[in-house]
Write a protein that holds these residues in place. Structure first.
Motif, PDB file in Angstrom:
ATOM      1  N   TYR A  46      48.840   1.635   8.431  1.00  0.00           N
ATOM      2  CA  TYR A  46      48.811   3.078   8.656  1.00  0.00           C
ATOM      3  C   TYR A  46      48.485   3.810   7.365  1.00  0.00           C
ATOM      4  O   TYR A  46      47.792   4.828   7.362  1.00  0.00           O
ATOM      5  CB  TYR A  46      50.140   3.575   9.233  1.00  0.00           C
ATOM      6  N   SER A  47      48.969   3.277   6.250  1.00  0.00           N
ATOM      7  CA  SER A  47      48.610   3.857   4.963  1.00  0.00           C
ATOM      8  C   SER A  47      47.096   3.811   4.778  1.00  0.00           C
ATOM      9  O   SER A  47      46.486   4.757   4.269  1.00  0.00           O
ATOM     10  CB  SER A  47      49.315   3.070   3.854  1.00  0.00           C
ATOM     11  N   SER A  48      46.467   2.701   5.197  1.00  0.00           N
ATOM     12  CA  SER A  48      45.013   2.596   5.090  1.00  0.00           C
ATOM     13  C   SER A  48      44.319   3.662   5.905  1.00  0.00           C
ATOM     14  O   SER A  48      43.320   4.231   5.469  1.00  0.00           O
ATOM     15  CB  SER A  48      44.540   1.230   5.574  1.00  0.00           C
ATOM     16  N   VAL A  49      44.839   3.955   7.107  1.00  0.00           N
ATOM     17  CA  VAL A  49      44.221   5.007   7.931  1.00  0.00           C
ATOM     18  C   VAL A  49      44.253   6.325   7.166  1.00  0.00           C
ATOM     19  O   VAL A  49      43.269   7.072   7.130  1.00  0.00           O
ATOM     20  CB  VAL A  49      44.944   5.146   9.284  1.00  0.00           C
ATOM     21  N   ALA A  50      45.393   6.596   6.526  1.00  0.00           N
ATOM     22  CA  ALA A  50      45.501   7.836   5.749  1.00  0.00           C
ATOM     23  C   ALA A  50      44.511   7.831   4.589  1.00  0.00           C
ATOM     24  O   ALA A  50      43.846   8.825   4.306  1.00  0.00           O
ATOM     25  CB  ALA A  50      46.925   7.999   5.230  1.00  0.00           C
ATOM     26  N   GLN A  51      44.400   6.697   3.886  1.00  0.00           N
ATOM     27  CA  GLN A  51      43.500   6.621   2.735  1.00  0.00           C
ATOM     28  C   GLN A  51      42.047   6.764   3.157  1.00  0.00           C
ATOM     29  O   GLN A  51      41.237   7.350   2.451  1.00  0.00           O
ATOM     30  CB  GLN A  51      43.706   5.291   2.003  1.00  0.00           C
ATOM     31  N   ILE A  52      41.698   6.205   4.325  1.00  0.00           N
ATOM     32  CA  ILE A  52      40.335   6.356   4.820  1.00  0.00           C
ATOM     33  C   ILE A  52      40.067   7.833   5.107  1.00  0.00           C
ATOM     34  O   ILE A  52      38.960   8.338   4.867  1.00  0.00           O
ATOM     35  CB  ILE A  52      40.125   5.505   6.088  1.00  0.00           C
TER      36      ILE A  52
ATOM     37  N   TYR B  56      45.376  -5.371  11.552  1.00  0.00           N
ATOM     38  CA  TYR B  56      45.835  -5.721  10.203  1.00  0.00           C
ATOM     39  C   TYR B  56      47.177  -6.433  10.230  1.00  0.00           C
ATOM     40  O   TYR B  56      47.449  -7.318   9.430  1.00  0.00           O
ATOM     41  CB  TYR B  56      45.956  -4.456   9.341  1.00  0.00           C
ATOM     42  N   ALA B  57      48.043  -6.030  11.145  1.00  0.00           N
ATOM     43  CA  ALA B  57      49.399  -6.585  11.119  1.00  0.00           C
ATOM     44  C   ALA B  57      49.419  -8.044  11.521  1.00  0.00           C
ATOM     45  O   ALA B  57      50.175  -8.839  10.971  1.00  0.00           O
ATOM     46  CB  ALA B  57      50.313  -5.777  12.030  1.00  0.00           C
ATOM     47  N   TYR B  58      48.587  -8.444  12.511  1.00  0.00           N
ATOM     48  CA  TYR B  58      48.719  -9.794  13.054  1.00  0.00           C
ATOM     49  C   TYR B  58      47.692 -10.769  12.521  1.00  0.00           C
ATOM     50  O   TYR B  58      47.781 -11.969  12.793  1.00  0.00           O
ATOM     51  CB  TYR B  58      48.667  -9.756  14.587  1.00  0.00           C
ATOM     52  N   ALA B  59      46.717 -10.313  11.773  1.00  0.00           N
ATOM     53  CA  ALA B  59      45.713 -11.224  11.227  1.00  0.00           C
ATOM     54  C   ALA B  59      46.330 -12.057  10.110  1.00  0.00           C
ATOM     55  O   ALA B  59      47.354 -11.689   9.540  1.00  0.00           O
ATOM     56  CB  ALA B  59      44.537 -10.420  10.690  1.00  0.00           C
TER      57      ALA B  59
ATOM     58  N   ALA C  38      53.541   5.908   9.056  1.00  0.00           N
ATOM     59  CA  ALA C  38      53.802   4.768   8.168  1.00  0.00           C
ATOM     60  C   ALA C  38      55.251   4.725   7.738  1.00  0.00           C
ATOM     61  O   ALA C  38      55.830   3.651   7.558  1.00  0.00           O
ATOM     62  CB  ALA C  38      52.886   4.837   6.949  1.00  0.00           C
ATOM     63  N   ILE C  39      55.862   5.912   7.552  1.00  0.00           N
ATOM     64  CA  ILE C  39      57.233   5.958   7.064  1.00  0.00           C
ATOM     65  C   ILE C  39      58.182   5.236   8.006  1.00  0.00           C
ATOM     66  O   ILE C  39      59.184   4.661   7.594  1.00  0.00           O
ATOM     67  CB  ILE C  39      57.683   7.424   6.873  1.00  0.00           C
ATOM     68  N   PHE C  40      57.848   5.245   9.325  1.00  0.00           N
ATOM     69  CA  PHE C  40      58.805   4.723  10.296  1.00  0.00           C
ATOM     70  C   PHE C  40      58.533   3.299  10.731  1.00  0.00           C
ATOM     71  O   PHE C  40      59.147   2.809  11.675  1.00  0.00           O
ATOM     72  CB  PHE C  40      58.835   5.644  11.521  1.00  0.00           C
ATOM     73  N   GLN C  41      57.615   2.606  10.047  1.00  0.00           N
ATOM     74  CA  GLN C  41      57.308   1.245  10.463  1.00  0.00           C
ATOM     75  C   GLN C  41      58.365   0.262   9.995  1.00  0.00           C
ATOM     76  O   GLN C  41      58.968   0.432   8.944  1.00  0.00           O
ATOM     77  CB  GLN C  41      55.950   0.822   9.883  1.00  0.00           C
ATOM     78  N   GLU C  42      58.560  -0.801  10.785  1.00  0.00           N
ATOM     79  CA  GLU C  42      59.514  -1.833  10.410  1.00  0.00           C
ATOM     80  C   GLU C  42      58.843  -3.042   9.773  1.00  0.00           C
ATOM     81  O   GLU C  42      59.475  -3.863   9.146  1.00  0.00           O
ATOM     82  CB  GLU C  42      60.309  -2.308  11.645  1.00  0.00           C
ATOM     83  N   ASP C  43      57.539  -3.158   9.989  1.00  0.00           N
ATOM     84  CA  ASP C  43      56.805  -4.298   9.448  1.00  0.00           C
ATOM     85  C   ASP C  43      55.978  -3.770   8.280  1.00  0.00           C
ATOM     86  O   ASP C  43      55.231  -2.802   8.435  1.00  0.00           O
ATOM     87  CB  ASP C  43      55.902  -4.889  10.537  1.00  0.00           C
ATOM     88  N   VAL C  44      56.078  -4.431   7.149  1.00  0.00           N
ATOM     89  CA  VAL C  44      55.417  -3.884   5.968  1.00  0.00           C
ATOM     90  C   VAL C  44      53.892  -3.945   6.089  1.00  0.00           C
ATOM     91  O   VAL C  44      53.178  -3.109   5.541  1.00  0.00           O
ATOM     92  CB  VAL C  44      55.945  -4.573   4.684  1.00  0.00           C
ATOM     93  N   LYS C  45      53.349  -4.933   6.853  1.00  0.00           N
ATOM     94  CA  LYS C  45      51.901  -4.972   7.044  1.00  0.00           C
ATOM     95  C   LYS C  45      51.433  -3.785   7.881  1.00  0.00           C
ATOM     96  O   LYS C  45      50.413  -3.156   7.592  1.00  0.00           O
ATOM     97  CB  LYS C  45      51.463  -6.273   7.725  1.00  0.00           C
ATOM     98  N   ARG C  46      52.162  -3.449   8.929  1.00  0.00           N
ATOM     99  CA  ARG C  46      51.806  -2.280   9.740  1.00  0.00           C
ATOM    100  C   ARG C  46      51.942  -1.005   8.914  1.00  0.00           C
ATOM    101  O   ARG C  46      51.151  -0.088   9.037  1.00  0.00           O
ATOM    102  CB  ARG C  46      52.714  -2.142  10.951  1.00  0.00           C
ATOM    103  N   LEU C  47      52.954  -0.967   8.045  1.00  0.00           N
ATOM    104  CA  LEU C  47      53.153   0.209   7.201  1.00  0.00           C
ATOM    105  C   LEU C  47      51.921   0.442   6.351  1.00  0.00           C
ATOM    106  O   LEU C  47      51.372   1.540   6.277  1.00  0.00           O
ATOM    107  CB  LEU C  47      54.380  -0.019   6.313  1.00  0.00           C
ATOM    108  N   PHE C  48      51.449  -0.626   5.698  1.00  0.00           N
ATOM    109  CA  PHE C  48      50.269  -0.464   4.855  1.00  0.00           C
ATOM    110  C   PHE C  48      49.006  -0.267   5.671  1.00  0.00           C
ATOM    111  O   PHE C  48      48.033   0.298   5.188  1.00  0.00           O
ATOM    112  CB  PHE C  48      50.139  -1.645   3.895  1.00  0.00           C
TER     113      PHE C  48
END
Lengths: 491, 492
Positions: free
Chosen positions: B309-315, B236-239, B297-307
């Motif tokens: 990890y958020s997706s993993v939680a939501q799944i 997700y982060a690099y696409a 997710a709380i500790f991510q520096e890139d907002v795409k990676r943050l979301f």
């Protein structure tokens, strides 16, 4: 105009006003006029429901139905009516005050301030008129979110950190505890409607009810019961009109109002008498009253002192309701209004002093009463109301609370009320004395004339609220009638 | 015409895909792809309408009757999912025109749209088909095209991310194939309805249990169930932004659908939740997923990676809903398929707007963006509130059902975890918002413009849906509820 339409309008009018404020952001005078007109319209519509409610009518309306059998419904009942009338009238007064304060202090982002203020008032109306616990929760959350930009208005690092405490505590309690309690209630009772006599009778064991009660009381973070009170002193970083209306009237009263609604309409007083947990709530609230007063004794920052005083006064309402005596419940309902008038006056005075002199600490206020007589006069009346002395509003509500506690022979509650009254006097009266009777040692006497009263809108507003505090004492009939309707009786 | 809808749903994007390669001009190929996607949306809507009115649609490909021929079977559950996938695509593609020009080399744009339409074909095919092997075929089509789509990202790490996804995804697909093969071996049929009647009788054999294990792990990899989620953050982060938005909103949902279809239609709830202790296993995995992914997710520096990890939680929430095996829980899981698609799609589109103007998605670069790009940031605020689960947003509806299901089952700690997940989400959302609204914009950067309307409007359409379906849930809850009853109650 049907009552149903007016009930819905109460929530919608401030939002429409916010839209107009946004549109007129380049014309400050027009924008301020929009605010005053919106607030006026809101008060008029809310007040128009009063005659009907006094005779026993309960206007209602449905806004939407997000969950099956769980509509977002409004229903006007006596306590909500009292809360809404007080909040909407004080919005008019606060708007006048805001004009003087925001311009006098050359505050930035004023349009944003007025817009979020309007949204906060809209959600306050929603809380006041909520017909079931889900609706109340929805508006409760919107209130938290819409007041966040107001608390962090100045945008400084300090404001950001205070905002974290504010949002963190309020969301933690509402999502972590209150939502759980609501879902549990839904699952156990099959309904979330507010009903006289409660909806939980015979639905679960007394221990589970007790746990549920504690979940609610701790989950309603806006009631600032210790140890979940830290958000209120943190919120003092906001501009003073925010502290005045929201954190003396709208937000905090939404909290104790919710507690009162849960106690009276979800549990019902009879069920609560059978629960041991009710006594626990009395002890928690009593502890908060005393502890907050002791902390207030040690404060030098005026707004922080007022914040801790608010925490203490809010727990009066919770304790009086939890004592479960009919008269103390009346006292609790009255105190929602009485404290609002008194506290808003005190905050107005604090903001007035800041605008005129940039002083925030009590130790700086020597002799200020002589250069700002209107401000300190109003402050005195507010202080008398906090202590509970005639001719101020606080006397009436404290009287009923005391009567109720004596009626059920709750020695603890009586003791707390007496001791806290003395503590209130101990931290308020010295300020009045300092303001009027001490001469400033630092400034030479001829410079007194350099300090003048605050701008006119500010002085007007605090005079009006001080007057209301006295008028409430002289003419308490309407609030009394509404409060008695809450216990199904008449004065 | 209308009787061929199930086939057309898949055939139209399938034929359109190679046609894209022939169209060189990037505006023409974009317009063509949008048209195709909107056709697919109309077909999906028509089918949902038909299914709600008159029950499941059964279609035999090439008029060869089931169980020997391949059957497409559209019931309430997959009609709903077809709508989600086609709908997300229909909203995301108009956005793509400006975004793709910025992020993908000009000579590859036609190939991008071709791969996109292939991916859409694959996803729609997985959902519509009623044949287990056909499902695997479409799974491969969608997976391979998504590897291509991911690798088109500007960052060189997109290639390694795509490769990592390729390896893990192929393992997952192979496991699904093995599972299907084992079932075929035991029953002699590949048709899902036929399998449903034959498998329960032989369910308690080692082969079938092995098949179940392979299918679960395979689907688990594709849906990024904790701890099989490791491919997702990088992918997700690099696409490219459009790809992230589309895949985040669709690919994992389709994998959850695969799980639902195999669990409830083929194996049956009683086998999974009573014979095997699978409800508890799924619950433990999803609970861990919620807590771990939200915390990371709380500790991510890139907002795409943050979301991401958020997706993993939501799944994990969706899988949690499944693990309850009750109508309430399953309704919560299914409605979260829709709700999360709408929320995350909108959020990733907004991030794409940021990337267009800033060229970066590092959180530290977002300082002061609240004043520079007010509409984009407002979209992120609302999407974030939905992730937290504030009332009047779709996120609240999902959380309501999940917690209610936990209370009904008496699993109080699970209810606590769902609430804790909301609070953790509040922390990571607030990290982003504080930087955007409280930190000053670095003056040396000069002023930047808000995103163009062609990108803002799709973003706000999705965010608007986040609010709309949080208030008027009649469509989404009605369908989810029916689907849950249908899955748990047996065939109709």
């Amino acid at each position: 105009m049907t009552h149903e339409l007016i009930t819905q309008l109460a929530v919608v009018i401030p939002l429409i006003g916010a839209l107009f404020m946004w549109v007129s952001h380049n014309q400050p005078n027009l924008r301020e006029a929009v605010t005053i007109v919106t607030a006026g319209l809101l008060f008029v519509s809310v007040a128009s429901l009063l005659p009907a409610v006094l005779t026993g009518a309960r206007p209602s309306a449905v806004l939407a139905e997000p969950l099956p059998n769980l509509p977002l419904a409004l229903e006007v009942e006596p306590l909500g009516m009292l809360f809404a009338v007080v909040a909407s009238f004080l919005w008019i007064v606060t708007s006048v005050y805001s004009i003087g304060y925001m311009r006098g202090n050359h505050e930035r982002h004023q349009t944003r301030y007025y817009i979020y203020f309007a949204i906060a008032l809209s959600s306050t109306m929603g809380v006041a008129f909520a017909g079931n616990m889900l609706t109340l929760f929805v508006f409760y959350e919107i209130l938290t979110l819409s007041t966040y930009p107001l608390v962090t208005h100045h945008g400084t690092d300090e404001a950001m950190r205070a905002g974290r405490t504010y949002l963190g505590l309020l969301l933690f309690t509402s999502i972590g505890l209150q939502l759980l309690a609501i879902l549990w209630t839904w699952q156990v009772a099959g309904t979330l409607d507010f009903a006289a006599g409660g909806i939980l009778n015979g639905k679960a064991s007394n221990t589970m009810m007790g746990v549920l009660l504690i979940l609610y009381v701790l989950g309603i973070g806006k009631a600032a019961i210790m140890p979940l009170h830290r958000w209120l002193p943190a919120a003092m970083v906001a501009p003073t009109p925010v502290s005045a209306l929201l954190h003396a009237v709208a937000v905090v009263k939404a909290g104790v109002f919710t507690v009162a609604k849960v106690l009276v309409y979800v549990f019902g007083l009879d069920l609560l008498r059978a629960l041991n947990a009710s006594a626990l709530v009395v002890y928690l609230a009593g502890f908060t009253i005393i502890a907050a007063s002791i902390i207030a004794l040690k404060q030098d920052n005026l707004k922080r002192l007022l914040a801790y005083s608010t925490i203490s006064q809010l727990s009066y309402i919770v304790m009086a309701a939890a004592v479960l005596a009919p008269l103390s419940v009346v006292g609790a309902a009255l105190h929602i209004a009485a404290h609002a008038f008194g506290k808003i006056t005190l905050f107005f005075a604090a903001g007035s002093i800041y605008t005129a002199t940039h002083k925030t600490e009590i130790s700086q206020l020597d002799g200020i009463g002589r250069s700002m007589p209107w401000t300190m006069g109003a402050f005195t009346i507010g202080a008398l109301s906090m202590v509970g002395v005639p001719p101020a509003a606080g006397f009436i509500s404290k009287w009923y609370m005391l009567l109720g506690a004596l009626e059920v022979e709750n020695v603890f509650a009586v003791g707390v009320i007496v001791v806290s009254t003395l503590l209130n006097a101990a931290y308020f009266l010295p300020i009045v004395y300092t303001g009027f009777f001490r001469t400033s040692k630092k400034e030479p006497s001829h410079s007194r004339t350099l300090v003048r009263e605050a701008p006119l809108p500010i002085v007007m507003a605090l005079t009006i609220s001080a007057l209301l505090t006295v008028l409430f004492f002289c003419f308490p009939d309407v609030p009394l009638t509404l409060a008695y309707q809450l216990i199904g009786d008449s004065p | 015409m209308s009787s061929h809808l199930p086939a057309l749903q898949v055939v139209i994007p399938l034929i359109a895909s190679p046609t894209c390669v022939l169209l060189r001009d990037h505006r023409v190929v974009w317009g063509f792809a949008v048209l195709v996607n909107w056709c697919a949306l109309v077909i999906a809507a028509l089918m949902l309408d038909q299914v709600l009115a008159s029950g499941p649609i059964s279609y035999a490909i090439g008029s060869w009757a089931a169980p020997w021929g391949i059957e497409y079977r559209v019931d309430v559950l997959n009609a709903f999912l077809l709508l989600i996938v086609a709908g997300i695509g229909a909203i995301v593609l108009p956005y793509a025109r400006t975004s793709v020009i910025r992020e993908i080399p000009a000579d590859r744009i036609s190939l991008f749209y071709a791969a996109y339409l292939l991916c859409l074909t694959g996803l729609l095919g997985i959902i519509a088909t009623g044949d287990a092997f056909n499902l695997f075929v479409f799974l491969e089509i969608s997976s391979l095209s998504s590897y291509i789509l991911i690798s088109l990202g500007k960052d060189r790490r997109a290639l390694t991310a795509a490769f990592q996804y390729l390896i893990m995804g192929t393992v997952g697909a192979s496991f699904i194939l093995i599972g299907v093969g084992l079932l075929y071996m035991m029953t002699g049929t590949l048709n899902m309805v036929d399998l449903a009647s034959r498998v329960p009788q032989i369910a308690d054999t080692r082969t079938v249990r092995a098949a179940f294990a392979f299918l679960t792990v395979g689907a688990g990899i594709k849906l990024a169930l904790f701890p099989l989620h490791l491919w997702l953050p990088n992918a997700y982060a690099y696409a490219p932004s459009v790809v992230t938005a589309f895949l985040a909103a669709t690919a994992t949902k389709v994998a959850v659908y695969v799980l639902l279809r195999f669990f409830f239609t083929i194996f049956g709830a009683s086998f999974i939740f009573q014979t095997l202790p699978f409800g508890e296993i799924l619950m433990s995995l999803s609970v861990t997923g919620v807590l771990v992914a939200s915390t990371v997710a709380i500790f991510q520096e890139d907002v795409k990676r943050l979301f991401a990890y958020s997706s993993v939680a939501q799944i994990s929430y969706m899988v949690l809903g499944i693990s309850f095996a009750s109508i309430t829980g399953l309704t919560g899981g299914i409605i979260h398929l829709f709700n999360h698609a709408v929320m995350k799609g909108g959020l990733f589109l907004a991030i794409g707007c940021i990337f267009l103007r800033l060229g970066s998605t590092q959180i530290s670069d977002l300082k002061g963006l609240g004043r520079q790009m007010p509409w984009t940031m407002a979209a992120i605020v609302l999407g974030g509130l939905s992730l937290i689960g504030i009332p009047l947003t779709v996120g609240f509806i999902s959380k309501w059902y999940l917690i209610l299901a936990a209370i009904e089952r008496g699993w109080w700690p699970v209810a606590g975890v769902v609430l804790a997940g909301s609070l953790l989400a509040a922390i990571y959302i607030w990290r982003v918002l504080e930087v955007a609204y409280f930190k000053p914009w670095p003056t040396h950067k000069g002023s930047i413009a808000e995103a163009p309307l062609s990108m803002l409007i799709p973003t706000w359409i999705l965010i608007g849906l986040t609010l709309y379906f949080g208030i008027d849930t009649s469509l989404t809850l009605g369908v989810a509820d029916r689907a849950a009853e249908f899955l748990l109650g047996g065939q109709s």
